[in-house]
Design an enzyme around this catalytic site. Structure first.
Site, PDB file in Angstrom:
ATOM      1  CB  THR A  35      -0.922   0.045   1.230  1.00  0.00           C
ATOM      2  OG1 THR A  35      -1.350   1.387   1.483  1.00  0.00           O
ATOM      3  CG2 THR A  35      -0.248  -0.462   2.480  1.00  0.00           C
ATOM      4  CB  CYS A  73      -3.881   4.398  -4.716  1.00  0.00           C
ATOM      5  SG  CYS A  73      -4.960   3.314  -3.757  1.00  0.00           S
TER       6      CYS A  73
END
Length: 235
Positions: free
Chosen positions: A83, A196
């Site tokens: 992430t 992302c």
């Protein structure tokens, strides 16, 4: 090969992509029935997302540092945090562990520099687009990333949390993302960072003329290079 330790689940939609790409990458490089040596700790994203929303980065950092330590104790030879946003607490992870941490912003910055891109547009969660933990890391490599204006950042963030992290791929959202990119290109953006790990589920290089930097794919290639380096050196 070195065992790759994955801290995942944020969201599991993109963690599943990491798992698939790592295994496909080993098969492509080594052939036959070879697959990746992986340890995965997949966290429940709901409490993490709540910590993000509340600004409880101390609690989130402690949680992820514990996850990394568990992976290290289980035999991981490196740590991959699946992430971008949670790289805000990367220092907590590196302080808690001794094995190499493959920092996603560094991986991305090096790829951007190799392509000669100077002013990429960063699409990511609001935290990543607005705080310096990621933009500052890119700037250390001489990359001054652009971010969308306020209303566009709100929409990019919303699509990530309300759609992509829940497995929803909406054509209308893809169109909005592409419109945001087109506007940035008109303002001088010469590349796009999918900052992302879920955004690659929505758009990719096939959708754009500008160079696209899919952080998930870049992270995977770096992890594979690291994990397979000992074997290649021995050979």
């Amino acid at each position: 090969m070195t065992t790759i330790g994955l801290i995942g689940g944020m969201s599991w939609e993109s963690t599943a992509v990491y798992y698939r790409l790592l295994n496909e990458g080993v098969r492509a490089r080594q052939g036959g029935l070879h697959s990746a040596d992986i340890l995965l700790h997949s966290l429940d994203f709901a409490p993490v997302a709540e910590m993000q929303a509340q600004g409880d980065w101390e609690g989130a950092g402690a949680l992820l540092a514990d996850s990394a330590l568990r992976l290290e104790r289980a035999g991981a030879g490196c740590i991959v945090l699946c992430t971008n946003t949670m790289h805000k607490v990367a220092d907590r992870i590196t302080a808690a562990t001794r094995v190499p941490f493959l920092h996603l912003a560094d991986v991305t910055a090096k790829a951007v520099k190799r392509r000669g891109v100077r002013r990429p547009l960063l699409l990511a969660t609001r935290f990543t687009m607005e705080q310096r933990f990621y933009l500052g890391r890119l700037a250390a490599f001489g990359i001054e990333a652009m971010v969308p204006e306020e209303a566009q950042r709100t929409e990019v963030h919303r699509v990530i949390y309300e759609e992509l992290c829940r497995g929803r791929i909406e054509p209308a959202s893809k169109a909005r993302y592409l419109a945001i990119i087109a506007e940035a290109a008109g303002q001088g953006a010469d590349g796009v960072i999918l900052g992302c790990t879920e955004i690659g589920l929505l758009i990719g290089q096939d959708d754009l003329d500008l160079p696209v930097f899919d952080t998930t794919a870049l992270h995977v290639e770096t992890a594979l290079d690291f994990a397979l380096a000992a074997e290649s050196q021995a050979a």
